[in-house]
Design a protein around this motif. Structure first.
Motif, PDB file in Angstrom:
ATOM      1  N   PRO A 101       0.735  -1.500  -0.035  1.00 29.75           N
ATOM      2  CA  PRO A 101       0.087   0.021   0.015  1.00 29.75           C
ATOM      3  C   PRO A 101       0.779   1.334   0.025  1.00 29.75           C
ATOM      4  O   PRO A 101       0.394   2.351  -0.600  1.00 29.75           O
ATOM      5  CB  PRO A 101      -0.792  -0.119   1.429  1.00 29.75           C
ATOM      6  CG  PRO A 101      -0.234  -0.943   2.132  1.00 29.75           C
ATOM      7  CD  PRO A 101       0.432  -1.826   1.217  1.00 29.75           C
ATOM      8  N   ILE A 102       2.143   1.208   0.482  1.00 34.46           N
ATOM      9  CA  ILE A 102       2.969   2.333   0.286  1.00 34.46           C
ATOM     10  C   ILE A 102       3.268   2.767  -1.011  1.00 34.46           C
ATOM     11  O   ILE A 102       3.182   3.872  -1.562  1.00 34.46           O
ATOM     12  CB  ILE A 102       4.390   2.193   1.311  1.00 34.46           C
ATOM     13  CG1 ILE A 102       3.872   2.231   2.756  1.00 34.46           C
ATOM     14  CG2 ILE A 102       5.383   3.400   0.973  1.00 34.46           C
ATOM     15  CD1 ILE A 102       4.885   1.952   3.640  1.00 34.46           C
ATOM     16  N   ILE A 103       3.493   1.656  -1.667  1.00 36.00           N
ATOM     17  CA  ILE A 103       4.056   1.877  -3.015  1.00 36.00           C
ATOM     18  C   ILE A 103       2.668   2.427  -3.783  1.00 36.00           C
ATOM     19  O   ILE A 103       2.783   3.261  -4.741  1.00 36.00           O
ATOM     20  CB  ILE A 103       4.438   0.463  -3.730  1.00 36.00           C
ATOM     21  CG1 ILE A 103       5.701  -0.043  -3.022  1.00 36.00           C
ATOM     22  CG2 ILE A 103       4.589   0.626  -5.240  1.00 36.00           C
ATOM     23  CD1 ILE A 103       6.731   1.009  -3.067  1.00 36.00           C
ATOM     24  N   GLY A 104       1.638   1.680  -3.708  1.00 36.35           N
ATOM     25  CA  GLY A 104       0.203   2.283  -4.231  1.00 36.35           C
ATOM     26  C   GLY A 104       0.198   3.722  -3.860  1.00 36.35           C
ATOM     27  O   GLY A 104      -0.333   4.649  -4.803  1.00 36.35           O
ATOM     28  N   PHE A 105       0.388   4.095  -2.669  1.00 32.85           N
ATOM     29  CA  PHE A 105       0.220   5.633  -2.199  1.00 32.85           C
ATOM     30  C   PHE A 105       1.275   6.574  -2.971  1.00 32.85           C
ATOM     31  O   PHE A 105       0.785   7.599  -3.623  1.00 32.85           O
ATOM     32  CB  PHE A 105       0.445   5.803  -0.865  1.00 32.85           C
ATOM     33  CG  PHE A 105       0.822   7.181  -0.434  1.00 32.85           C
ATOM     34  CD1 PHE A 105      -0.425   7.738   0.154  1.00 32.85           C
ATOM     35  CD2 PHE A 105       2.024   8.031  -0.327  1.00 32.85           C
ATOM     36  CE1 PHE A 105      -0.228   9.170   0.677  1.00 32.85           C
ATOM     37  CE2 PHE A 105       2.065   9.071   0.204  1.00 32.85           C
ATOM     38  CZ  PHE A 105       1.021   9.720   0.481  1.00 32.85           C
ATOM     39  N   LEU A 106       2.544   6.208  -3.141  1.00 33.20           N
ATOM     40  CA  LEU A 106       3.549   6.959  -3.761  1.00 33.20           C
ATOM     41  C   LEU A 106       2.937   6.991  -5.388  1.00 33.20           C
ATOM     42  O   LEU A 106       3.153   8.198  -5.961  1.00 33.20           O
ATOM     43  CB  LEU A 106       4.999   6.129  -3.733  1.00 33.20           C
ATOM     44  CG  LEU A 106       5.349   6.036  -2.322  1.00 33.20           C
ATOM     45  CD1 LEU A 106       6.505   5.404  -2.261  1.00 33.20           C
ATOM     46  CD2 LEU A 106       5.772   7.467  -1.806  1.00 33.20           C
ATOM     47  N   ALA A 107       2.688   5.879  -6.013  1.00 27.91           N
ATOM     48  CA  ALA A 107       2.072   5.774  -7.427  1.00 27.91           C
ATOM     49  C   ALA A 107       1.195   6.953  -7.566  1.00 27.91           C
ATOM     50  O   ALA A 107       0.976   7.642  -8.365  1.00 27.91           O
ATOM     51  CB  ALA A 107       1.710   4.551  -7.937  1.00 27.91           C
ATOM     52  N   GLU A 108       0.195   6.902  -6.499  1.00 30.98           N
ATOM     53  CA  GLU A 108      -0.995   7.599  -6.833  1.00 30.98           C
ATOM     54  C   GLU A 108      -0.660   9.330  -6.714  1.00 30.98           C
ATOM     55  O   GLU A 108      -1.288   9.969  -7.534  1.00 30.98           O
ATOM     56  CB  GLU A 108      -2.152   7.578  -5.653  1.00 30.98           C
ATOM     57  CG  GLU A 108      -3.284   8.077  -5.862  1.00 30.98           C
ATOM     58  CD  GLU A 108      -4.225   8.326  -4.517  1.00 30.98           C
ATOM     59  OE1 GLU A 108      -5.001   8.831  -4.274  1.00 30.98           O
ATOM     60  OE2 GLU A 108      -3.954   6.960  -3.753  1.00 30.98           O
ATOM     61  N   LYS A 109       0.400   9.422  -5.831  1.00 33.18           N
ATOM     62  CA  LYS A 109       0.531  10.908  -5.479  1.00 33.18           C
ATOM     63  C   LYS A 109       1.748  11.417  -6.416  1.00 33.18           C
ATOM     64  O   LYS A 109       2.129  12.642  -6.357  1.00 33.18           O
ATOM     65  CB  LYS A 109       1.018  11.013  -4.176  1.00 33.18           C
ATOM     66  CG  LYS A 109      -0.127  10.727  -3.178  1.00 33.18           C
ATOM     67  CD  LYS A 109      -1.544  11.501  -3.534  1.00 33.18           C
ATOM     68  CE  LYS A 109      -2.616  11.190  -2.190  1.00 33.18           C
ATOM     69  NZ  LYS A 109      -3.791  12.053  -2.508  1.00 33.18           N
ATOM     70  N   GLY A 110       2.378  10.573  -7.172  1.00 25.07           N
ATOM     71  CA  GLY A 110       3.442  11.089  -8.068  1.00 25.07           C
ATOM     72  C   GLY A 110       4.552  11.239  -7.339  1.00 25.07           C
ATOM     73  O   GLY A 110       5.317  11.874  -7.753  1.00 25.07           O
ATOM     74  N   SER A 111       4.936  10.430  -6.140  1.00 30.07           N
ATOM     75  CA  SER A 111       5.879  10.487  -5.342  1.00 30.07           C
ATOM     76  C   SER A 111       7.020   9.547  -5.279  1.00 30.07           C
ATOM     77  O   SER A 111       6.434   8.354  -5.798  1.00 30.07           O
ATOM     78  CB  SER A 111       5.523  10.841  -3.615  1.00 30.07           C
ATOM     79  OG  SER A 111       4.396  11.869  -3.563  1.00 30.07           O
ATOM     80  N   PRO A 112       8.189   9.708  -5.214  1.00 28.27           N
ATOM     81  CA  PRO A 112       9.205   8.822  -5.270  1.00 28.27           C
ATOM     82  C   PRO A 112       9.310   7.895  -3.832  1.00 28.27           C
ATOM     83  O   PRO A 112       8.852   8.464  -2.873  1.00 28.27           O
ATOM     84  CB  PRO A 112      10.572   9.421  -5.400  1.00 28.27           C
ATOM     85  CG  PRO A 112      10.335  10.613  -4.736  1.00 28.27           C
ATOM     86  CD  PRO A 112       9.030  11.236  -4.849  1.00 28.27           C
ATOM     87  N   LEU A 113      10.093   6.761  -4.037  1.00 27.24           N
ATOM     88  CA  LEU A 113      10.530   6.066  -2.774  1.00 27.24           C
ATOM     89  C   LEU A 113      12.057   6.389  -2.490  1.00 27.24           C
ATOM     90  O   LEU A 113      12.507   6.394  -3.510  1.00 27.24           O
ATOM     91  CB  LEU A 113      10.321   4.477  -2.904  1.00 27.24           C
ATOM     92  CG  LEU A 113      10.763   3.657  -1.805  1.00 27.24           C
ATOM     93  CD1 LEU A 113       9.916   3.720  -0.637  1.00 27.24           C
ATOM     94  CD2 LEU A 113      10.848   2.137  -2.294  1.00 27.24           C
ATOM     95  N   ALA A 171       5.256  -4.981  -6.776  1.00 33.09           N
ATOM     96  CA  ALA A 171       4.493  -4.407  -5.453  1.00 33.09           C
ATOM     97  C   ALA A 171       3.453  -3.692  -6.109  1.00 33.09           C
ATOM     98  O   ALA A 171       2.881  -2.584  -5.514  1.00 33.09           O
ATOM     99  CB  ALA A 171       5.169  -3.744  -4.500  1.00 33.09           C
ATOM    100  N   GLY A 172       3.373  -3.497  -7.453  1.00 31.63           N
ATOM    101  CA  GLY A 172       2.639  -2.464  -8.270  1.00 31.63           C
ATOM    102  C   GLY A 172       2.734  -1.331  -8.478  1.00 31.63           C
ATOM    103  O   GLY A 172       2.064  -0.163  -8.752  1.00 31.63           O
ATOM    104  N   GLY A 173       4.267  -1.049  -8.510  1.00 31.32           N
ATOM    105  CA  GLY A 173       4.604   0.399  -8.724  1.00 31.32           C
ATOM    106  C   GLY A 173       5.635   0.598 -10.103  1.00 31.32           C
ATOM    107  O   GLY A 173       6.627   1.333  -9.446  1.00 31.32           O
ATOM    108  N   PRO A 174       5.328   0.243 -11.038  1.00 29.52           N
ATOM    109  CA  PRO A 174       6.217   0.369 -12.348  1.00 29.52           C
ATOM    110  C   PRO A 174       6.521   1.800 -12.381  1.00 29.52           C
ATOM    111  O   PRO A 174       7.419   2.040 -13.270  1.00 29.52           O
ATOM    112  CB  PRO A 174       5.467  -0.399 -13.286  1.00 29.52           C
ATOM    113  CG  PRO A 174       4.152  -0.316 -13.103  1.00 29.52           C
ATOM    114  CD  PRO A 174       3.902  -0.331 -11.669  1.00 29.52           C
ATOM    115  N   SER A 175       5.753   2.839 -12.051  1.00 28.39           N
ATOM    116  CA  SER A 175       6.129   4.417 -12.315  1.00 28.39           C
ATOM    117  C   SER A 175       6.595   5.037 -11.297  1.00 28.39           C
ATOM    118  O   SER A 175       6.990   6.183 -11.474  1.00 28.39           O
ATOM    119  CB  SER A 175       4.702   5.001 -12.525  1.00 28.39           C
ATOM    120  OG  SER A 175       3.799   4.875 -11.329  1.00 28.39           O
ATOM    121  N   VAL A 176       6.774   4.191  -9.971  1.00 30.93           N
ATOM    122  CA  VAL A 176       7.329   4.825  -8.987  1.00 30.93           C
ATOM    123  C   VAL A 176       9.046   4.902  -9.149  1.00 30.93           C
ATOM    124  O   VAL A 176       9.706   4.039  -9.247  1.00 30.93           O
ATOM    125  CB  VAL A 176       7.242   3.998  -7.702  1.00 30.93           C
ATOM    126  CG1 VAL A 176       7.877   4.752  -6.583  1.00 30.93           C
ATOM    127  CG2 VAL A 176       5.573   4.082  -7.431  1.00 30.93           C
TER     128      VAL A 176
END
Length: 316
Positions: free
Chosen positions: A163-175, A231-236
């Motif tokens: 869910p952290i990766i999902g949050f970052l992807a939604e907001k356009g934020s990096p890890l 984890a579902g974040g190819p754009s992160v």
């Protein structure tokens, strides 16, 4: 420290005594063309010194504050954002809020709720396009990292990281990820070549399908990318929030090795990795100064680019 049009950042740890004044520290950043600072917690004297400097700032939410900020009461999150970011936005260039740093598993449950509450406060201030909310993690959350394409988040972390990766992807934020070839090398010197860790290997060391790895930094960073993709974040995107090499404390921690690693890192971040070839890589060196108040092992106290008297350890 400038690398052409791109400048690497440096972490500004405060666990040394004595250290230069915040005004001297900011002047040292500017004198060395260091245009990005990671600050691990709000520090009003450093804020005062940063005003008008145009240095980009990654500001940390300390781990000990996560549980309080993660609660149903939004006041602590709003206090953090308004008291630090909003009050200084006209004069300080805040870029990231890193919610937690290398958080232990027992506190990981608080990371995402704290990130969401900080995000709400950032959006309430209308700063969501200027300040990105993230968290800084580290290689201990990964499993099966050899070769890098096999990497996944460890089972015990996956329930939180997904869910952290999902949050970052939604907001356009990096890890953010702290990446240390030094620690990987000293943890397994029989299997990891020193030149591979130091950016000096003359050719491919690790072959991973169509990817070829000549340095351990790329392999470690791409291990994060592989896990994030699964984890579902190819754009992160991943920001390297710490990397460095100590110059004292054990046999591989020498000034020569640190000089070699840091010069290699500064050159390397202008490009990308085999998995993400379109650079540059945004990265922060750890750290500006040696920190003699850090806990053992001794190497932890010798990551500085400068001695506390502001004299440089290395040539760049």
């Amino acid at each position: 420290m400038a690398t052409g049009a791109y400048s690497i950042g440096v972490c500004n740890g405060l666990l040394g005594d004595p250290l230069p004044s915040p005004q001297e520290v900011v002047a040292l950043y500017k004198a060395n063309d260091i245009n990005k600072m990671r600050l691990y917690a709000p520090h009003q004297p450093t804020f005062q010194a940063l005003k008008g400097s145009n240095i980009e700032v990654m500001l940390g939410v300390p781990n000990e504050d996560l549980q309080r900020i993660a609660g149903n009461d939004l006041t602590p999150a709003y206090d953090f954002v308004y008291g630090n970011i909003v009050d200084n936005r006209a004069t300080i260039n805040f870029k990231y809020i890193a919610v937690g740093n290398e958080v232990d598993l027992q506190y990981f449950q608080y990371v995402l709720p704290a990130m969401r509450n900080i995000q709400r406060a950032v959006e309430a201030a209308g700063l969501q396009n200027q300040v990105k909310v993230t968290t800084a993690t580290y290689s201990a959350v990964l499993d099966k990292t050899y070769p890098p394409s096999n990497s996944v988040f460890r089972a015990e972390y996956l329930q939180y990281m997904w869910p952290i990766i999902g949050f970052l992807a939604e907001k356009g934020s990096p890890l953010c990820a702290n990446i240390y070839p030094y620690f990987a090398y000293i943890g397994n010197p029989s299997s990891i070549r020193l030149d591979y860790a130091l950016f000096t290997a003359p050719g491919t060391v690790v072959t991973d399908g169509r990817f070829r790895y000549q340095n351990l930094f790329d392999a470690m960073l791409d291990s994060f990318y592989a896990a994030v993709e699964k984890a579902g974040g190819p754009s992160v995107k991943i920001v390297v929030s710490e990397s460095g090499w100590p110059n004292a404390g054990e046999s591989a921690a020498t000034t020569a090795n640190a000089q070699t690693y840091l010069n290699g890192l500064i050159r390397h971040v202008k490009g990308g990795t085999p998995r993400r070839p379109n650079g540059p890589i945004e990265a922060y060196i750890f750290a500006m100064f040696d920190e003699n108040k850090k806990p053992l092992p001794e190497t932890e106290r010798h990551f500085g680019l400068f001695f506390p008297n502001k004299q440089p350890k290395y040539l760049f």
